[in-house]
Scaffold this active site. Structure first.
Site, short mmCIF file in Angstrom:
data_model
loop_
_atom_site.label_atom_id
_atom_site.label_comp_id
_atom_site.label_asym_id
_atom_site.label_seq_id
_atom_site.Cartn_x
_atom_site.Cartn_y
_atom_site.Cartn_z
N CYS A 19 -6.97 3.25 12.97
CA CYS A 19 -6.54 2.33 14.01
C CYS A 19 -7.58 1.22 14.16
CB CYS A 19 -6.37 3.08 15.33
SG CYS A 19 -6.03 1.97 16.71
N HIS A 61 -14.56 2.37 -2.20
CA HIS A 61 -13.55 1.39 -1.74
C HIS A 61 -12.47 2.02 -0.87
CE1 HIS A 61 -14.80 -1.46 -5.26
NE2 HIS A 61 -15.66 -1.44 -4.28
N GLU A 95 -13.16 -0.88 -24.02
CA GLU A 95 -13.67 -2.24 -24.22
C GLU A 95 -15.06 -2.35 -23.63
OE1 GLU A 95 -11.94 -4.43 -25.82
OE2 GLU A 95 -10.08 -3.25 -25.85
N TYR A 118 0.83 -1.21 0.00
CA TYR A 118 0.00 0.00 0.00
C TYR A 118 0.86 1.26 0.00
CZ TYR A 118 -4.34 -2.43 -0.10
OH TYR A 118 -5.40 -3.19 -0.54
N GLN A 142 -14.87 3.86 -7.47
CA GLN A 142 -14.29 2.67 -6.84
C GLN A 142 -12.80 2.89 -6.60
OE1 GLN A 142 -16.07 -0.99 -9.13
NE2 GLN A 142 -16.19 0.82 -10.41
N THR A 185 -14.74 1.26 -15.93
CA THR A 185 -14.85 0.16 -14.97
C THR A 185 -15.27 -1.11 -15.69
OG1 THR A 185 -15.88 -0.67 -12.95
CG2 THR A 185 -17.24 0.78 -14.32
P1 OAD Z 1 -10.75 -3.22 -13.63
O1 OAD Z 1 -9.28 -3.39 -13.75
O2 OAD Z 1 -11.58 -4.41 -13.32
O3 OAD Z 1 -11.30 -2.62 -15.00
C1 OAD Z 1 -10.71 -1.50 -15.61
C2 OAD Z 1 -11.60 -1.06 -16.74
O4 OAD Z 1 -11.03 0.10 -17.31
C3 OAD Z 1 -11.77 -2.08 -17.88
O5 OAD Z 1 -13.12 -2.19 -18.23
C4 OAD Z 1 -10.93 -1.48 -19.01
O6 OAD Z 1 -11.43 -1.81 -20.30
C5 OAD Z 1 -11.11 0.00 -18.72
N1 OAD Z 1 -10.05 0.86 -19.28
C6 OAD Z 1 -8.77 0.56 -19.61
N2 OAD Z 1 -8.12 1.62 -20.07
C7 OAD Z 1 -8.99 2.65 -20.04
C8 OAD Z 1 -8.93 4.02 -20.40
N3 OAD Z 1 -7.80 4.55 -20.88
N4 OAD Z 1 -10.03 4.77 -20.25
C9 OAD Z 1 -11.17 4.22 -19.76
N5 OAD Z 1 -11.29 2.95 -19.41
C10 OAD Z 1 -10.23 2.15 -19.54
O7 OAD Z 1 -11.00 -2.01 -12.60
P2 OAD Z 1 -12.35 -1.63 -11.82
O8 OAD Z 1 -13.55 -1.91 -12.62
O9 OAD Z 1 -12.15 -0.28 -11.29
O10 OAD Z 1 -11.59 -3.15 -5.70
O11 OAD Z 1 -12.28 -2.66 -10.62
C11 OAD Z 1 -13.24 -2.60 -9.61
C12 OAD Z 1 -12.63 -2.99 -8.29
O12 OAD Z 1 -11.96 -4.25 -8.42
C13 OAD Z 1 -11.53 -2.06 -7.80
O13 OAD Z 1 -12.05 -0.94 -7.13
C14 OAD Z 1 -10.77 -2.93 -6.86
C15 OAD Z 1 -10.66 -4.16 -7.74
O14 OAD Z 1 -10.44 -5.36 -7.12
C16 OAD Z 1 -11.02 -3.38 -4.50
O15 OAD Z 1 -9.82 -3.38 -4.34
C17 OAD Z 1 -12.01 -3.57 -3.39
#
Ligand code: OAD
Length: 252
Positions: free
Chosen positions: A127, A119, A218, A67, A101, A191
């Protein structure tokens, strides 16, 4: 594409209540890695080794190292034109929320005000014994596994992020669900839409007949309900969509 952007822009201009739901993709062009794509964090690191309460109780030092590495990165990078465009839209709107997120703090740094960080926020720690909150945007707490700075407490500090197997803050979730259920426009940016309960947000908006606009290179778990799927990177498409949106609330 130009025509789709224009129609989506008109829908935003007419909307009274707008929720923007974002994920890792909006920060990708700032240099913050996503999770599930090739080269994403979950390819190199196993979530169960770094992002669960069990991992933290087994290997707190390694989890803290990970982290801190991500916190350092979040401090070094800058918001991109996608974050700024979202913040400027809020300036022109009275009924507006960003539900993200992301834990990277970039929406706030770009100037967004009504932000729910579903998140958590990587700059904050708390703490585990007394709940004391520490904002570490300026200076780190000392120690490989920092202890609570409150005198006599001695509890272990942990990053203020949601790990797998943990509940989201119920107030944050309620507020964002309520807002989404009343919104007439939902802009979904970057996302995969696979992680619940957060990913419910666009579906709640859709149930209220909101116009759902998605920006992503995508298709995602949200694309099926998107009225307008604007395919491309957030840092390019978001300003293109929003910059010309100079209308006041709900203007015709
Ligand atoms: P992901 O890594 O699952 O998805 C990322 C998304 O961003 C995908 O749909 C890609 O196609 C898209 N992407 C890639 N490049 C991009 C760009 N230049 N512009 C726009 N979009 C783009 O990430 P999240 O959906 O955020 O949670 O994941 C959700 C949660 O899963 C996160 O908050 C985290 C993770 O595990 C926790 O840690 C609790």
């Amino acid at each position: 594409m130009e025509d789709k952007i224009k129609k989506a822009r008109d829908a935003i201009a007419k909307a009274y209540k707008i929720i923007v739901f974002t994920g890792a993709g909006i920060s990708k062009e700032s240099g913050v890695p996503t999770f599930r794509e090739a080269g994403g964090l979950w390819e190199e690191f196993k979530a169960e080794d770094f992002a669960t309460p069990e991992a933290f109780s087994r290997r707190p030092k390694e989890v803290w190292e990970w982290y801190r590495f991500r916190r350092d990165l979040a401090r070094k990078v800058e918001p991109n034109p996608g974050h700024y465009a979202v913040a400027r839209l809020e300036d022109a709107r009275s009924d507006f929320m960003v539900a993200t997120q992301n834990i990277d703090n970039l929406h706030t740094r770009a100037g967004s005000r009504n932000v729910i960080e579903l998140h958590g926020n990587i700059m904050h720690s708390y703490c585990m014994k007394c709940g004391l909150l520490a904002d570490e945007s300026e200076a780190e707490l000392p120690g490989e596994v920092p202890v609570c700075p409150r005198e006599g407490c001695g509890g272990v500090m942990r990053p203020k992020v949601v790990w797998f197997g943990e509940q989201l803050d119920p107030d944050d979730l309620d507020r964002s669900y309520m807002f989404a259920s009343e919104a007439d426009c939902c802009l979904v940016i970057g996302t995969s839409g696979f992680v619940y309960p957060a990913a419910q947000i666009p579906f709640l908006a859709k149930r209220n007949d909101a116009c759902v606009i998605e920006i992503n290179p995508e298709p995602s778990g949200i694309t099926q309900i998107a009225d307008y799927f604007l395919q491309g990177p957030a840092a390019q498409i978001t300003p293109q969509l929003l910059e010309e949106n100079k209308y006041a609330d709900g203007a015709d």
